[in-house]
Motif scaffolding. Structure first.
Motif, PDB file in Angstrom:
ATOM      1  N   ILE A 148     -24.917 -39.224 -10.198  1.00  0.00           N
ATOM      2  CA  ILE A 148     -24.111 -40.015  -9.264  1.00  0.00           C
ATOM      3  C   ILE A 148     -22.626 -39.680  -9.417  1.00  0.00           C
ATOM      4  O   ILE A 148     -21.869 -39.654  -8.432  1.00  0.00           O
ATOM      5  CB  ILE A 148     -24.361 -41.534  -9.467  1.00  0.00           C
ATOM      6  CG1 ILE A 148     -23.633 -42.347  -8.403  1.00  0.00           C
ATOM      7  CG2 ILE A 148     -23.928 -41.982 -10.842  1.00  0.00           C
ATOM      8  CD1 ILE A 148     -24.129 -42.111  -7.009  1.00  0.00           C
ATOM      9  N   LYS A 149     -22.183 -39.350 -10.651  1.00  0.00           N
ATOM     10  CA  LYS A 149     -20.794 -38.949 -10.846  1.00  0.00           C
ATOM     11  C   LYS A 149     -20.513 -37.614 -10.155  1.00  0.00           C
ATOM     12  O   LYS A 149     -19.446 -37.423  -9.548  1.00  0.00           O
ATOM     13  CB  LYS A 149     -20.481 -38.845 -12.337  1.00  0.00           C
ATOM     14  CG  LYS A 149     -20.393 -40.191 -13.047  1.00  0.00           C
ATOM     15  CD  LYS A 149     -20.112 -40.019 -14.530  1.00  0.00           C
ATOM     16  CE  LYS A 149     -20.033 -41.382 -15.227  1.00  0.00           C
ATOM     17  NZ  LYS A 149     -19.810 -41.239 -16.693  1.00  0.00           N
ATOM     18  N   ALA A 150     -21.482 -36.698 -10.215  1.00  0.00           N
ATOM     19  CA  ALA A 150     -21.307 -35.413  -9.537  1.00  0.00           C
ATOM     20  C   ALA A 150     -21.280 -35.601  -8.023  1.00  0.00           C
ATOM     21  O   ALA A 150     -20.498 -34.936  -7.317  1.00  0.00           O
ATOM     22  CB  ALA A 150     -22.434 -34.462  -9.938  1.00  0.00           C
ATOM     23  N   CYS A 151     -22.114 -36.497  -7.501  1.00  0.00           N
ATOM     24  CA  CYS A 151     -22.108 -36.766  -6.059  1.00  0.00           C
ATOM     25  C   CYS A 151     -20.782 -37.365  -5.618  1.00  0.00           C
ATOM     26  O   CYS A 151     -20.266 -37.037  -4.537  1.00  0.00           O
ATOM     27  CB  CYS A 151     -23.261 -37.702  -5.699  1.00  0.00           C
ATOM     28  SG  CYS A 151     -24.895 -36.951  -5.860  1.00  0.00           S
ATOM     29  N   TYR A 201     -26.360 -55.372  -5.351  1.00  0.00           N
ATOM     30  CA  TYR A 201     -25.835 -55.113  -6.693  1.00  0.00           C
ATOM     31  C   TYR A 201     -24.474 -54.436  -6.642  1.00  0.00           C
ATOM     32  O   TYR A 201     -23.646 -54.630  -7.544  1.00  0.00           O
ATOM     33  CB  TYR A 201     -26.829 -54.263  -7.486  1.00  0.00           C
ATOM     34  CG  TYR A 201     -28.029 -55.059  -7.939  1.00  0.00           C
ATOM     35  CD1 TYR A 201     -27.870 -56.167  -8.773  1.00  0.00           C
ATOM     36  CD2 TYR A 201     -29.313 -54.715  -7.542  1.00  0.00           C
ATOM     37  CE1 TYR A 201     -28.960 -56.909  -9.186  1.00  0.00           C
ATOM     38  CE2 TYR A 201     -30.414 -55.451  -7.954  1.00  0.00           C
ATOM     39  CZ  TYR A 201     -30.235 -56.547  -8.770  1.00  0.00           C
ATOM     40  OH  TYR A 201     -31.307 -57.293  -9.182  1.00  0.00           O
ATOM     41  N   LEU A 202     -24.200 -53.640  -5.615  1.00  0.00           N
ATOM     42  CA  LEU A 202     -22.865 -53.057  -5.474  1.00  0.00           C
ATOM     43  C   LEU A 202     -21.821 -54.140  -5.204  1.00  0.00           C
ATOM     44  O   LEU A 202     -20.712 -54.113  -5.770  1.00  0.00           O
ATOM     45  CB  LEU A 202     -22.860 -52.019  -4.349  1.00  0.00           C
ATOM     46  CG  LEU A 202     -23.627 -50.720  -4.614  1.00  0.00           C
ATOM     47  CD1 LEU A 202     -23.643 -49.846  -3.370  1.00  0.00           C
ATOM     48  CD2 LEU A 202     -23.023 -49.954  -5.787  1.00  0.00           C
ATOM     49  N   VAL A 259     -18.520 -49.162  -9.191  1.00  0.00           N
ATOM     50  CA  VAL A 259     -19.560 -48.759  -8.239  1.00  0.00           C
ATOM     51  C   VAL A 259     -20.697 -48.054  -8.973  1.00  0.00           C
ATOM     52  O   VAL A 259     -21.885 -48.305  -8.713  1.00  0.00           O
ATOM     53  CB  VAL A 259     -18.964 -47.856  -7.136  1.00  0.00           C
ATOM     54  CG1 VAL A 259     -20.082 -47.150  -6.370  1.00  0.00           C
ATOM     55  CG2 VAL A 259     -18.135 -48.684  -6.175  1.00  0.00           C
ATOM     56  N   ILE A 260     -20.325 -47.172  -9.933  1.00  0.00           N
ATOM     57  CA  ILE A 260     -21.365 -46.494 -10.717  1.00  0.00           C
ATOM     58  C   ILE A 260     -22.154 -47.509 -11.535  1.00  0.00           C
ATOM     59  O   ILE A 260     -23.386 -47.439 -11.629  1.00  0.00           O
ATOM     60  CB  ILE A 260     -20.727 -45.418 -11.615  1.00  0.00           C
ATOM     61  CG1 ILE A 260     -20.145 -44.296 -10.757  1.00  0.00           C
ATOM     62  CG2 ILE A 260     -21.751 -44.863 -12.608  1.00  0.00           C
ATOM     63  CD1 ILE A 260     -19.355 -43.269 -11.548  1.00  0.00           C
ATOM     64  N   LEU A 298     -28.041 -42.209  -4.285  1.00  0.00           N
ATOM     65  CA  LEU A 298     -26.933 -41.272  -4.435  1.00  0.00           C
ATOM     66  C   LEU A 298     -25.880 -41.388  -3.340  1.00  0.00           C
ATOM     67  O   LEU A 298     -24.681 -41.326  -3.633  1.00  0.00           O
ATOM     68  CB  LEU A 298     -27.471 -39.832  -4.466  1.00  0.00           C
ATOM     69  CG  LEU A 298     -28.459 -39.498  -5.593  1.00  0.00           C
ATOM     70  CD1 LEU A 298     -28.919 -38.069  -5.493  1.00  0.00           C
ATOM     71  CD2 LEU A 298     -27.855 -39.791  -6.965  1.00  0.00           C
ATOM     72  N   VAL A 299     -26.316 -41.539  -2.097  1.00  0.00           N
ATOM     73  CA  VAL A 299     -25.365 -41.512  -0.982  1.00  0.00           C
ATOM     74  C   VAL A 299     -24.841 -42.907  -0.654  1.00  0.00           C
ATOM     75  O   VAL A 299     -23.658 -43.064  -0.327  1.00  0.00           O
ATOM     76  CB  VAL A 299     -26.025 -40.867   0.259  1.00  0.00           C
ATOM     77  CG1 VAL A 299     -25.026 -40.770   1.406  1.00  0.00           C
ATOM     78  CG2 VAL A 299     -26.563 -39.494  -0.080  1.00  0.00           C
ATOM     79  N   THR A 300     -25.707 -43.915  -0.728  1.00  0.00           N
ATOM     80  CA  THR A 300     -25.247 -45.274  -0.408  1.00  0.00           C
ATOM     81  C   THR A 300     -24.090 -45.714  -1.314  1.00  0.00           C
ATOM     82  O   THR A 300     -23.088 -46.249  -0.819  1.00  0.00           O
ATOM     83  CB  THR A 300     -26.418 -46.264  -0.490  1.00  0.00           C
ATOM     84  OG1 THR A 300     -27.415 -45.891   0.462  1.00  0.00           O
ATOM     85  CG2 THR A 300     -25.952 -47.683  -0.199  1.00  0.00           C
TER      86      THR A 300
END
Length: 645
Positions: A115-118, A534-535, A562-563, A618-620
């Motif tokens: 997710i950090k790379a995305c 959860y976000l 967010v992560i 990953l995208v949301t």
């Protein structure tokens, strides 16, 4: 040793007070209750097109829609009422943090770098998703279309048609020859054929129509590498008899087609008009146009002329010379050809009429009919040809009418190609001819294609309404149009995996595939709602800790929270996806009756669950982060949604 045991078992951790434990359970239930409730509404709403299906497709899929709806309603009630009570009973003692679970640690260790790379390569991530979506759209458009996937009934129905004036003895001989040839194929277990109509008012088959049911052996006993289509092609090549047009279908679907559309093949072109000869001429022209179309098999024009009739015209001047009346001559003809009731026998509770008429050999002989004796009062018996002209005339073997108009039909089956593209090519070839039809004559496509058009029209009308209802439900869930739209865009990305899966499996688009995509909509939106909840919960924690201002919140803070919000409860999110996959994947390798219909439903769900889960995980969060960064730059603060009641 005791201290080590307590440390391993967790007994050295302090217990949570009972009141605090109940309050935690209450807050947790309230946090997800709104999302669960509106997820249930969305899943039920997504099945609205299935409820509105009519005809065969409605009868087949209504039980699925009702079962799914009732289960979701009961599930929503139990989640709000029974689940908190059960949690309060069983979740006691010392609680461990999420990091204490080895499965959760492993998932987070894999997920967080991804997710950090995305987030770091956000443009690339979004571009990959858009490209995959763009490829899936023409991929879907290139797939064939059919009404329903063909269900393997384990048997075949051979329906050859011969000339309308065929005799009983000749059709009996043809039937016996065909049965012997069919039995020579190793995969055939039993064969039973009949010619003409059965003793029922619902079966109006002429003597020229043969119906042969072929029972096949279990597939394990077939020759290596042979398929059902190979068996049909082999039988069709062996059964090329002059004057006989072959037709292949299956017993159950044949009866369904005949009862619902009046067509005994997959597709039929009905020609309506006022004159039988003109209708038959146009039907023959249509047949010539369709002969070169790929996928058209068993092409046949239903005969509406060519029937042979014994035509007897009474000579009125001659019967008056012999002192006879028209009724006297008709009575002799009726007794000889039609039969006369002599008596009735009673056998127990059954009664049978005893009729007498001339033998079939006599009735088939025109010369013998002309010599039929007619008794007169003064001149003794005279031959029938002395008082009537006896000849054989042509006429319609059967008069078909529909909507108060005469009807002729061009029949054909579709094999080795999908139904939609085959009929579309056929329609293009016939478009030029339709303009040449005289006034009062028109064409109509029927059979499975008629059902396909009806179901597609229903789905096209109701799907926009369903998407609107889903959007409104998500708006009430989040009280934000932006968050509702954020969850709604997961639907097209869920289509990516479904499109690739059905393309890879070589499945045509059908009502069954549409039902699979409809079921996928609810699953995709449900998982997306949980992620957004959860976000937003992570944003609440950020604001509670650092305040809601551009001066106190940095872009790095937004990324970290967010992560954390995306990784929070990662295990239940993955578990939801895995439960769906573990339940559906075994169907892909199932065999037997019914699997042909189940696979097209399951394929888009399996592929769609994978891509929608990837998009949501990953995208949301990436799109959510970009939205919060935009809010922080523009407004100086972020919008924090209330994720609980």
């Amino acid at each position: 040793m005791t201290k080590l045991f307590n440390k391993i078992s967790g007994k050295d951790k302090p217990r949570i007070p009972e009141l605090v434990r109940i309050q935690i359970i209450e807050r947790a239930c309230k946090q997800v209750s709104r999302g669960v409730f509106f997820s249930t509404i969305i899943i039920i709403t997504s099945f609205l097109p299935v409820f509105l299906l009519t005809g065969q497709e409605g009868k087949l899929f209504h039980p699925l829609a009702y079962t799914k709806t009732f289960i979701m309603v009961v599930d929503a009630v139990l989640v709000v009422t029974l689940a908190p009570v059960l949690i309060s009973f069983f979740m006691k003692g010392r609680f461990r943090p999420e990091t204490a679970n080895p499965v959760n640690r492993l998932l987070e260790r894999i997920y967080e770098p991804v997710i950090k790379a995305c987030i770091k390569w956000r443009k690339t991530t979004i571009a990959i998703n858009i490209i995959a979506l763009a490829i899936s759209i023409p991929l879907l458009m290139s797939l064939g279309r059919e009404f329903m996937p063909p269900l393997d009934e384990g048997s075949l129905l051979f329906m050859p048609v011969t000339l309308p004036d065929v005799s009983n003895s000749e059709v009996k001989r043809i039937l016996q020859v065909q049965d012997k040839i069919i039995k020579t194929v190793p995969e055939v277990k039993n064969v039973l054929g009949k010619a003409g109509r059965a003793n029922t008012a619902t079966d109006n088959s002429p003597i020229s129509m043969i119906e042969t049911i072929i029972l096949l052996k279990p597939q394990a006993e077939w020759r290596a590498g042979i398929t059902k289509n190979d068996i049909i092609n082999e039988l069709n090549n062996k059964l090329q008899i002059p004057g006989v047009t072959n037709g292949w279908t299956q017993p159950i679907i044949n009866r369904i087609n005949m009862l619902s559309t009046g067509i005994r093949t997959d597709v039929g072109v009905k020609v309506y008009g006022q004159n039988l000869d003109t209708i038959y001429a146009f039907a023959q022209t249509i047949k010539k146009q369709l002969e070169g179309v790929d996928g058209v098999k068993d092409l046949y024009v239903e005969p509406i002329t060519g029937g042979k009739y014994i035509d007897i015209h009474i000579k009125r001047d001659e019967i008056s010379r012999y002192g006879l009346s028209v009724d006297d001559v008709n009575r002799v003809i009726e007794i000889a050809l039609g039969g006369m009731k002599l008596t009735t026998t009673v056998e127990g509770r059954q009664r049978f009429s005893v009729n007498a008429r001339f033998g079939q050999d006599f009735r088939n002989n025109l010369t013998a009919l002309k010599r039929l004796q007619v008794q007169t009062m003064n001149y003794g018996p005279v031959p029938l040809e002395a008082v009537a002209d006896v000849s054989i005339a042509e006429g319609p073997p059967m008069i078909n009418s529909e909507n108060a108009m005469l009807r002729g039909t061009v029949l054909f089956n579709v094999r080795e190609r999908d139904l939609g593209s085959t009929v579309n090519e056929a329609r293009e070839k016939l478009n030029t001819m339709i303009n040449k039809l005289p006034k009062g004559y028109y064409l109509e496509w029927s059979g499975q294609y008629e059902n396909l058009m009806r179901s597609e029209q229903t789905l096209k009308l109701i799907l926009p309404v369903v998407l609107l209802i889903i959007f409104i439900s998500m708006y009430f869930a989040f009280h934000s149009a932006r968050e509702a739209f954020l969850s709604l865009i997961t639907i097209p990305f869920a289509l990516i995996g479904g499109a690739y899966m059905i393309w890879f499996w070589g499945v045509n688009l059908s009502v069954a595939v549409a039902v699979g995509f409809i079921a996928l909509f609810g699953l995709a939106v449900e998982t997306g709602i949980v992620m957004v909840i959860y976000l937003n919960d992570a944003m609440q924690q950020l604001v509670a800790r650092k305040g809601n201002s551009r001066e106190t919140i940095t872009l790095q803070d937004l990324r970290e929270y967010v992560i954390a919000g995306a990784a929070k409860r990662l295990r239940p999110k993955i578990m939801t996806v895995c439960v769906s996959l573990f339940a559906l994947v075994p169907i892909l390798w199932s065999h037997g009756v019914g699997s042909d219909v189940m696979k097209p439903i399951v394929l888009p769900m399996v592929g769609g669950v994978l891509t929608s889960a990837t998009h949501i995980l990953l995208v949301t969060p990436l799109i959510f982060l970009m939205g919060k960064e935009y809010e922080l730059r523009k407004n100086g603060k972020i919008d924090v949604l209330e994720v609980k009641h």
